[in-house]
Structures are given as structure tokens and as C-alpha cells.
Design an enzyme around this catalytic site. Structure first.
Site, PDB file in Angstrom:
ATOM      1  N   ALA A  15       0.849  -1.515  -0.145  1.00 22.60           N
ATOM      2  CA  ALA A  15      -0.037  -0.011   0.115  1.00 22.60           C
ATOM      3  C   ALA A  15       0.818   1.296   0.059  1.00 22.60           C
ATOM      4  O   ALA A  15       0.268   2.316   0.201  1.00 22.60           O
ATOM      5  CB  ALA A  15      -0.950  -0.179   1.079  1.00 22.60           C
ATOM      6  N   SER A  16       2.048   1.046  -0.397  1.00 24.03           N
ATOM      7  CA  SER A  16       2.972   2.389  -0.270  1.00 24.03           C
ATOM      8  C   SER A  16       2.707   3.250  -1.779  1.00 24.03           C
ATOM      9  O   SER A  16       3.352   4.256  -1.393  1.00 24.03           O
ATOM     10  CB  SER A  16       4.493   1.868  -0.217  1.00 24.03           C
ATOM     11  OG  SER A  16       4.775   0.927  -1.179  1.00 24.03           O
ATOM     12  N   VAL A  66       5.468  -9.748   2.178  1.00 17.85           N
ATOM     13  CA  VAL A  66       4.357 -10.784   2.510  1.00 17.85           C
ATOM     14  C   VAL A  66       4.505 -11.951   1.597  1.00 17.85           C
ATOM     15  O   VAL A  66       3.433 -12.862   2.051  1.00 17.85           O
ATOM     16  CB  VAL A  66       2.977  -9.858   1.953  1.00 17.85           C
ATOM     17  CG1 VAL A  66       2.769  -8.914   3.053  1.00 17.85           C
ATOM     18  CG2 VAL A  66       3.207  -9.573   0.465  1.00 17.85           C
ATOM     19  N   ASN A  92      -3.154  -7.367  -2.078  1.00 20.97           N
ATOM     20  CA  ASN A  92      -2.840  -6.306  -3.193  1.00 20.97           C
ATOM     21  C   ASN A  92      -1.290  -6.517  -3.756  1.00 20.97           C
ATOM     22  O   ASN A  92      -1.175  -6.128  -4.991  1.00 20.97           O
ATOM     23  CB  ASN A  92      -3.345  -4.880  -2.989  1.00 20.97           C
ATOM     24  CG  ASN A  92      -2.817  -3.849  -3.701  1.00 20.97           C
ATOM     25  OD1 ASN A  92      -3.275  -3.647  -4.910  1.00 20.97           O
ATOM     26  ND2 ASN A  92      -1.574  -3.106  -3.497  1.00 20.97           N
ATOM     27  N   TYR A 158       2.580 -14.483 -15.239  1.00 18.62           N
ATOM     28  CA  TYR A 158       1.651 -13.586 -14.206  1.00 18.62           C
ATOM     29  C   TYR A 158       0.201 -13.876 -14.782  1.00 18.62           C
ATOM     30  O   TYR A 158      -0.510 -14.078 -13.822  1.00 18.62           O
ATOM     31  CB  TYR A 158       1.744 -12.005 -14.948  1.00 18.62           C
ATOM     32  CG  TYR A 158       1.212 -11.061 -14.338  1.00 18.62           C
ATOM     33  CD1 TYR A 158       1.209 -10.756 -12.988  1.00 18.62           C
ATOM     34  CD2 TYR A 158       0.174 -10.439 -14.965  1.00 18.62           C
ATOM     35  CE1 TYR A 158       0.587  -9.744 -12.458  1.00 18.62           C
ATOM     36  CE2 TYR A 158      -0.954  -9.260 -14.462  1.00 18.62           C
ATOM     37  CZ  TYR A 158      -0.352  -9.105 -13.042  1.00 18.62           C
ATOM     38  OH  TYR A 158      -1.227  -8.170 -12.477  1.00 18.62           O
ATOM     39  N   ALA A 160      -1.143 -17.105 -15.240  1.00 21.71           N
ATOM     40  CA  ALA A 160      -1.315 -18.131 -14.597  1.00 21.71           C
ATOM     41  C   ALA A 160      -1.527 -18.274 -13.260  1.00 21.71           C
ATOM     42  O   ALA A 160      -2.388 -18.654 -12.607  1.00 21.71           O
ATOM     43  CB  ALA A 160      -0.382 -19.216 -14.876  1.00 21.71           C
ATOM     44  N   LYS A 162      -2.279 -15.456 -11.675  1.00 20.52           N
ATOM     45  CA  LYS A 162      -3.435 -14.532 -11.436  1.00 20.52           C
ATOM     46  C   LYS A 162      -4.862 -15.205 -11.729  1.00 20.52           C
ATOM     47  O   LYS A 162      -5.729 -15.203 -10.936  1.00 20.52           O
ATOM     48  CB  LYS A 162      -3.662 -13.226 -12.274  1.00 20.52           C
ATOM     49  CG  LYS A 162      -2.811 -12.164 -12.157  1.00 20.52           C
ATOM     50  CD  LYS A 162      -3.150 -11.642 -10.870  1.00 20.52           C
ATOM     51  CE  LYS A 162      -2.536 -10.171 -10.404  1.00 20.52           C
ATOM     52  NZ  LYS A 162      -2.957  -9.897  -9.025  1.00 20.52           N
ATOM     53  N   ILE A 191      -4.661   0.109 -15.465  1.00 26.88           N
ATOM     54  CA  ILE A 191      -4.889   1.211 -14.421  1.00 26.88           C
ATOM     55  C   ILE A 191      -3.551   2.140 -14.316  1.00 26.88           C
ATOM     56  O   ILE A 191      -2.921   1.614 -13.463  1.00 26.88           O
ATOM     57  CB  ILE A 191      -5.350   0.953 -12.979  1.00 26.88           C
ATOM     58  CG1 ILE A 191      -6.706   0.031 -12.997  1.00 26.88           C
ATOM     59  CG2 ILE A 191      -6.001   2.227 -12.220  1.00 26.88           C
ATOM     60  CD1 ILE A 191      -8.083   0.365 -13.487  1.00 26.88           C
TER      61      ILE A 191
HETATM   62  N1  NAP Z   1      -2.035  -0.948 -12.005  1.00 23.98           N
HETATM   63  C1  NAP Z   1      -2.476  -1.802 -12.945  1.00 23.98           C
HETATM   64  O1  NAP Z   1      -2.633  -1.405 -14.186  1.00 23.98           O
HETATM   65  C2  NAP Z   1      -3.093  -3.252 -12.392  1.00 23.98           C
HETATM   66  C3  NAP Z   1      -3.909  -4.047 -13.488  1.00 23.98           C
HETATM   67  C4  NAP Z   1      -4.437  -5.174 -13.264  1.00 23.98           C
HETATM   68  C5  NAP Z   1      -4.302  -5.714 -12.058  1.00 23.98           C
HETATM   69  N2  NAP Z   1      -3.208  -5.151 -10.933  1.00 23.98           N
HETATM   70  C6  NAP Z   1      -2.885  -5.540  -9.733  1.00 23.98           C
HETATM   71  O2  NAP Z   1      -3.086  -4.613  -8.582  1.00 23.98           O
HETATM   72  C7  NAP Z   1      -2.155  -4.907  -7.849  1.00 23.98           C
HETATM   73  C8  NAP Z   1      -1.405  -3.555  -7.395  1.00 23.98           C
HETATM   74  O3  NAP Z   1      -0.727  -3.321  -8.568  1.00 23.98           O
HETATM   75  P1  NAP Z   1      -0.294  -1.940  -8.716  1.00 23.98           P
HETATM   76  O4  NAP Z   1       0.205  -1.487 -10.263  1.00 23.98           O
HETATM   77  O5  NAP Z   1      -0.617  -0.922  -7.820  1.00 23.98           O
HETATM   78  O6  NAP Z   1       1.416  -2.220  -8.400  1.00 23.98           O
HETATM   79  P2  NAP Z   1       2.635  -1.187  -8.103  1.00 23.98           P
HETATM   80  O7  NAP Z   1       2.279   0.203  -7.900  1.00 23.98           O
HETATM   81  O8  NAP Z   1       3.892  -1.961  -8.522  1.00 23.98           O
HETATM   82  O9  NAP Z   1       2.726  -1.334  -6.196  1.00 23.98           O
HETATM   83  C9  NAP Z   1       3.043  -2.573  -5.653  1.00 23.98           C
HETATM   84  C10 NAP Z   1       3.238  -2.295  -4.202  1.00 23.98           C
HETATM   85  O10 NAP Z   1       3.552  -3.855  -3.618  1.00 23.98           O
HETATM   86  C11 NAP Z   1       4.767  -3.380  -2.672  1.00 23.98           C
HETATM   87  N3  NAP Z   1       5.623  -4.748  -2.602  1.00 23.98           N
HETATM   88  C12 NAP Z   1       6.445  -5.266  -3.563  1.00 23.98           C
HETATM   89  N4  NAP Z   1       6.897  -6.257  -3.075  1.00 23.98           N
HETATM   90  C13 NAP Z   1       6.364  -6.342  -1.695  1.00 23.98           C
HETATM   91  C14 NAP Z   1       6.453  -7.474  -0.602  1.00 23.98           C
HETATM   92  N5  NAP Z   1       7.486  -8.756  -0.892  1.00 23.98           N
HETATM   93  N6  NAP Z   1       6.007  -7.432   0.320  1.00 23.98           N
HETATM   94  C15 NAP Z   1       4.920  -6.244   0.476  1.00 23.98           C
HETATM   95  N7  NAP Z   1       4.762  -5.403  -0.339  1.00 23.98           N
HETATM   96  C16 NAP Z   1       5.609  -5.411  -1.414  1.00 23.98           C
HETATM   97  C17 NAP Z   1       5.362  -2.245  -3.033  1.00 23.98           C
HETATM   98  O11 NAP Z   1       6.136  -1.701  -1.941  1.00 23.98           O
HETATM   99  P3  NAP Z   1       7.667  -1.509  -1.781  1.00 23.98           P
HETATM  100  O12 NAP Z   1       8.358  -0.700  -2.965  1.00 23.98           O
HETATM  101  O13 NAP Z   1       7.626  -0.851  -0.389  1.00 23.98           O
HETATM  102  O14 NAP Z   1       7.958  -3.113  -1.722  1.00 23.98           O
HETATM  103  C18 NAP Z   1       4.186  -1.464  -3.725  1.00 23.98           C
HETATM  104  O15 NAP Z   1       3.652  -0.864  -2.564  1.00 23.98           O
HETATM  105  C19 NAP Z   1      -1.164  -5.997  -8.046  1.00 23.98           C
HETATM  106  O16 NAP Z   1      -1.678  -7.086  -7.520  1.00 23.98           O
HETATM  107  C20 NAP Z   1      -1.515  -5.965  -9.758  1.00 23.98           C
HETATM  108  O17 NAP Z   1      -1.007  -7.514 -10.012  1.00 23.98           O
HETATM  109  C21 NAP Z   1      -2.673  -3.754 -11.294  1.00 23.98           C
END
Ligand code: NAP
Length: 249
Positions: A15-16, A66, A92, A158, A160, A162, A191
Site C-alpha cells: 500500500a505504499s 508478504v 494487493n 503472471y 497463470a 492471477k 490502471i
Molecule cells: N495497475 C494496474 O494496471 C493493474 C492492473 C491489473 C491488476 N493489477 C494488480 O493490482 C495490484 C497492485 O498493482 P500496482 O500496479 O498498484 O503495483 P505497484 O504500483 O507496483 O505497487 C506494488 C506495491 O507492492 C509492494 N510490494 C512489492 N513487493 C512486496 C513484498 N514482497 N511485500 C510487501 N509489499 C511488497 C510495493 O511496495 P515496496 O516498494 O515498499 O515493496 C508497492 O507498494 C497487483 O496485484 C497487480 O497485479 C494492477
């Protein structure tokens, strides 16, 4: 459990920034005390917490990997100590999602994705279960993806993982229903978040042209669906996948 949030304690992994940061802010605005998890970006997680507090909400940052067998269950315990037992778990967090053509696909590449979307949810749900059962119910909300429907070439690891995440959702909904725990999955389309900053207007336009609702989705669109599934209004909804992509698929 703090009196102010009435036992509503949400743990949002990753959630950062990105979707997780906005989901955390939305749940806090809805009255949840929110545990803002991150692994390494302490400054960004702190900024999410500060923003929630400035808006009058309750939040605290929790560093933990996590995907780690020890750190994940310890995280759930730490949140319970500080904010109260977790009653909404938003799964997430994600690591990098590289394109790997099938010719180069290794088991390790699969594991990189499965650690986030199968292992981590398993560790965290197992750890949160006693608290949710004691509370008489809870919410598990997985953040999946519509990629399972789009299946773009090169993204099989990815995709598979999901798809597996949705399998967990369906099965756990049946297993945990008797305890009043709902398990659902939100499947966003593309997004744009911070990590997509390198995509130019042409990429955005090409994608958007194919979206029936004619615009890109926002993190707030995803957060609103999570907020609904976390709310009392969704107490009879379980085992579902809600796609948030403007009708793209
Ligand atoms: N954005 C899109 O277009 C999109 C589309 C479909 C699905 N999703 C899904 O939505 C979710 C969030 O995606 P996002 O695009 O928002 O990702 P993001 O911006 O890359 O953020 C990922 C987050 O996960 C944290 N993280 C990474 N490794 C970690 C670990 N081992 N333990 C705890 N935290 C960890 C990161 O924090 P740190 O840097 O502190 O590690 C960061 O807060 C994912 O499940 C993704 O598959 C996203």
C-alpha cells in the site's frame, strides 16, 4: 481493537503506492483503521499514512515481505497488537511482472509470480483466520487482474498466477462462508499508476480506444469496488470476481 473504528481493521498489502495506496486511503475514509503494508518503500508508506491522518483517518505503516513464511504471519500479529485483529484483508502486493516468452519460461519465473498471488495470500489468510472467526466474520479481497481474459503473449507466468488467485478465491469462499467470511476478487484492467510513467500518450490512446466506456480506469475506480466488497452492503456477496475495466473484456 480501537473504539473509534468499531473493530474494522483493514490490512492492505503493498500500500505504499499504486492501487494499494489509494485503496488504503479509501478504506480509511470509510472508517476502517488501515494497516499500510510495504516491503522497502518506508518513505512512501509513511506519506500514505500521513495523508490518511491529515484527512482524519486512522492508519499505521507496517514493513514486511508478504511473501515470506515468517514475516507474513508476524505482520498479521503486529497489526492486531497495534490496531486490533484484521477483519478485512486486501491482498494487493505485487513484484515486477516481466514479459517472458514461452521459449524462455522457467519454473523460477512462475514461482516469482506464484509467491505473490498464491503463497502470500495463503500465508496471510491462514494467519488472519483465527481473528476473523473470533470476530464472527471478515472480508478477504484479492486484487487480481483482467489479464486472465486478455492473455497477452509473453505474460503467461503472471496470467497463470492471477488465474490461480481466482481459484483460491472460489474455494476459500466455500470453505470460509460458514464463518461469515466473504472472499472476493477485484480484477482491474490497465490502471496507470506510478510504475507506468514511461507509457506515452500514444499507448494510453491505443488502449483507451478499445475501452467501451472510453476512458482509462483510475485507482479510485478500483478502490470504490474494494470499499463496496469490504462494506456491510456486500455481506451476501462471496466467491465473485468483479472486473473493473470499463467493459474492455
Ligand atoms: N495497475 C494496474 O494496471 C493493474 C492492473 C491489473 C491488476 N493489477 C494488480 O493490482 C495490484 C497492485 O498493482 P500496482 O500496479 O498498484 O503495483 P505497484 O504500483 O507496483 O505497487 C506494488 C506495491 O507492492 C509492494 N510490494 C512489492 N513487493 C512486496 C513484498 N514482497 N511485500 C510487501 N509489499 C511488497 C510495493 O511496495 P515496496 O516498494 O515498499 O515493496 C508497492 O507498494 C497487483 O496485484 C497487480 O497485479 C494492477
Amino acid at each position: 481493537m480501537t473504539a473509534a473504528n468499531g473493530g474494522r481493521v483493514a490490512l492492505v498489502t503493498g500500500a505504499s503506492r499504486g492501487l494499494g495506496g489509494v485503496i488504503a486511503r479509501r478504506l480509511a475514509a470509510d472508517g476502517w483503521a488501515v494497516a499500510v503494508n510495504h516491503r522497502s518503500s518506508a518513505g512512501e508508506a509513511g506519506a500514505v499514512v500521513e495523508r490518511i491522518r491529515a484527512d482524519g483517518g486512522a492508519a499505521e505503516a507496517f514493513a514486511a515481505d508478504v511473501t515470506d513464511d515468517t514475516e507474513a504471519p508476524a505482520l498479521v500479529e503486529r497489526v492486531a497488537d497495534r490496531l486490533g485483529p484484521v477483519t478485512a484483508l486486501v491482498l494487493n502486493a505485487t513484484g515486477p511482472q516481466p514479459a517472458v516468452p514461452v521459449e524462455d519460461l522457467t519454473w523460477e519465473a512462475h514461482l516469482d509470480q506464484l509467491r505473490f498471488f498464491v503463497k502470500s495470500p495463503t500465508l496471510l489468510v491462514r494467519a488472519a483466520l483465527p481473528g476473523m472467526r473470533a470476530a464472527g466474520g471478515g472480508r478477504v479481497i484479492q486484487i487480481g487482474s483482467d489479464i486472465v481474459d486478455r492473455a497477452p503473449p509473453g505474460m503467461s507466468a503472471y496470467t497463470a498466477a492471477k488465474a490461480a488467485q481466482f481459484g483460491l478465491t472460489r474455494t476459500w469462499a466455500r470453505e470460509l462462508g460458514p464463518y461469515g467470511i466473504t472472499v472476493n476478487l477485484v480484477a482491474p484492467g490497465w490502471i496507470p499508476v506510478e510504475r507506468h510513467a514511461h507509457h506515452g500518450p500514444e499507448d494510453i490512446a491505443a488502449y483507451r480506444d478499445d475501452v467501451p466506456l472510453g476512458r482509462m480506469g483510475t485507482p479510485e475506480d478500483v478502490a470504490a469496488t474494494v470499499a463496496f466488497l469490504a462494506s456491510d452492503a456486500a455481506s451476501f456477496v462471496t466467491g465473485e470476481r468483479v472486473t473493473v475495466n470499463g467493459g474492455h473484456t
